[in-house]
Write an enzyme that holds these catalytic residues in place. Structure first.
Site, PDB file in Angstrom:
ATOM      1  N   LYS A  57      16.426  -1.955 -67.292  1.00 11.44           N
ATOM      2  CA  LYS A  57      17.719  -2.372 -66.751  1.00 11.44           C
ATOM      3  C   LYS A  57      18.252  -1.304 -65.800  1.00 11.44           C
ATOM      4  O   LYS A  57      18.749  -1.611 -64.721  1.00 11.44           O
ATOM      5  CB  LYS A  57      18.724  -2.597 -67.891  1.00 11.44           C
ATOM      6  CG  LYS A  57      18.417  -3.840 -68.714  1.00 11.44           C
ATOM      7  CD  LYS A  57      19.247  -3.914 -70.000  1.00 11.44           C
ATOM      8  CE  LYS A  57      18.826  -5.136 -70.820  1.00 11.44           C
ATOM      9  NZ  LYS A  57      19.470  -5.216 -72.137  1.00 11.44           N
ATOM     10  N   GLN A 101      23.194  -2.063 -76.138  1.00  9.28           N
ATOM     11  CA  GLN A 101      21.845  -2.578 -76.369  1.00  9.28           C
ATOM     12  C   GLN A 101      21.655  -2.886 -77.854  1.00  9.28           C
ATOM     13  O   GLN A 101      21.888  -2.033 -78.706  1.00  9.28           O
ATOM     14  CB  GLN A 101      20.818  -1.537 -75.888  1.00  9.28           C
ATOM     15  CG  GLN A 101      19.380  -1.990 -75.996  1.00  9.28           C
ATOM     16  CD  GLN A 101      19.049  -3.143 -75.036  1.00  9.28           C
ATOM     17  OE1 GLN A 101      19.533  -3.199 -73.904  1.00  9.28           O
ATOM     18  NE2 GLN A 101      18.237  -4.088 -75.499  1.00  9.28           N
ATOM     19  N   ASP A 124      27.057  -8.473 -70.546  1.00  6.70           N
ATOM     20  CA  ASP A 124      26.124  -9.291 -71.328  1.00  6.70           C
ATOM     21  C   ASP A 124      26.703 -10.655 -71.687  1.00  6.70           C
ATOM     22  O   ASP A 124      26.007 -11.500 -72.252  1.00  6.70           O
ATOM     23  CB  ASP A 124      25.768  -8.540 -72.625  1.00  6.70           C
ATOM     24  CG  ASP A 124      24.300  -8.195 -72.699  1.00  6.70           C
ATOM     25  OD1 ASP A 124      23.544  -8.662 -71.835  1.00  6.70           O
ATOM     26  OD2 ASP A 124      23.916  -7.471 -73.640  1.00  6.70           O
TER      27      ASP A 124
END
Ligand code: NAD
Length: 292
Positions: A57, A101, A124
């Site tokens: 990412k 994460q 997200d």
């Protein structure tokens, strides 16, 4: 050996195109806004799969011109410390996107941390406000993996209106938002899960089949309707008899590719699309700063 007749839905290629477009947008806007977009990926502990995803990412972000505010914390980091870091990032005007994460070490409460992220920096798309907006069909930051699936279907002009769509998996991360996005696109949606009986009968009816269970080989060719569009979200690391490890999805790709009309590969399908959508969410929050 079956012949592959299915066309490949090339997530890797589309993700590269999206990233190129984002790079152009950022290059144009940065002089006006006076700073690049910023993304903070927070990782706790040393789960090797998570470390690889985070690296991926950040690398993709750097390539398009997104500044990284990522932090890596030791496994024992407390909930309070992480909440304080998120509170600071929420206030930081250089930061447009924040993501934690997952999975987190056992002693941490992921849901409560996700609640602490400012909804307009929720790269997200997992904050209850953004999930609620999805339920209501309002504009908001959308969960990256299902958004990536929708973008790929759109790119290949796959018709969804009135089609039978089956989503295998009901997680907050993938299955549930996926089903809502397909519903929003006017598909007739069925969600299958770990308690579903006779999965095969359900999947055989799918014009669009999305597998997101995390079980290698769960979907066999016999479970797929001829001519279906098959999307494999699963990412499973398996080790073959020679001890070599590789990634495979939830779908028996080789056999299914002789039945389906379209299929996504693993790797190179939804994985890269997920990263592209994360960057897109970050840039879309960045663009909001120009409108304030
Ligand atoms: P999860 O473990 O949270 O959810 C799995 C879901 O599968 C559950 O809802 C469960 O009910 C369902 N399930 C389990 N066994 C089943 C069975 N036998 N039949 C039908 N349904 C069954 O996992 P998740 O976070 O939703 O991820 C699913 C998969 O997608 C994993 O392989 C994960 O690695 C992968 N994933 C990929 C990406 C990507 O970028 N491509 C992103 C997120 C997750």
């Amino acid at each position: 050996m079956e012949t592959q007749t299915a066309k490949i839905l090339d997530g890797k290629a589309l993700a590269a195109t999206i990233q190129q477009e984002l790079a152009t947008t950022i290059a144009e806007l940065q002089p006006k806004i006076g700073r690049p977009p910023g993304l903070a990926v927070l990782m706790v502990g040393d789960n090797p799969a998570s470390a690889a995803y985070v690296k991926n990412k950040e690398k993709a972000g750097a390539k398009v011109g997104i500044a990284s505010f990522g932090q890596h914390f030791p496994t024992q980091t407390s909930q309070t410390v992480l909440e304080e870091v998120i509170a600071e990032l929420n206030q930081d005007e250089q930061v447009d996107g924040i993501l934690v994460q997952l999975p987190l070490p056992k002693h941490l409460d992921a849901i409560s941390l996700l609640h602490k992220i400012a909804p307009d920096k929720d790269a997200d798309g997992l904050h209850p406000i953004n999930l609620g907006k999805l339920v209501r069909g309002e504009t908001g930051l959308r969960s990256c993996t299902p958004a990536g699936v929708m973008r790929l279907l759109e790119e290949y002009k796959i018709p969804l209106v009135g089609k039978q769509a089956v989503v295998v998996g009901r997680s907050i991360l993938v299955g549930k938002p996926m089903a809502l996005m397909l519903l929003e696109a006017d598909a007739t949606v069925t969600i299958a899960h770990s308690r579903t009986q006779d999965l095969k009968t359900i999947t055989q009816n799918a014009d669009i089949l999305i597998a997101a269970a995390g079980i290698p080989g769960l979907i066999t060719a016999q479970m797929v309707k001829p001519g279906a569009v098959v999307i494999d979200v699963g990412i499973n690391r398996v080790t073959d008899s020679s001890g070599k490890s590789r990634l495979i999805g939830d779908i028996d790709f080789a056999a299914t590719a002789s039945v389906a009309e379209y299929i996504t590969p693993v790797p190179g399908g939804i994985g890269p699309m997920t990263v592209a959508m994360l960057l897109q969410n970050t840039v879309s929050s960045y663009l909001q700063t120009t409108r304030n």
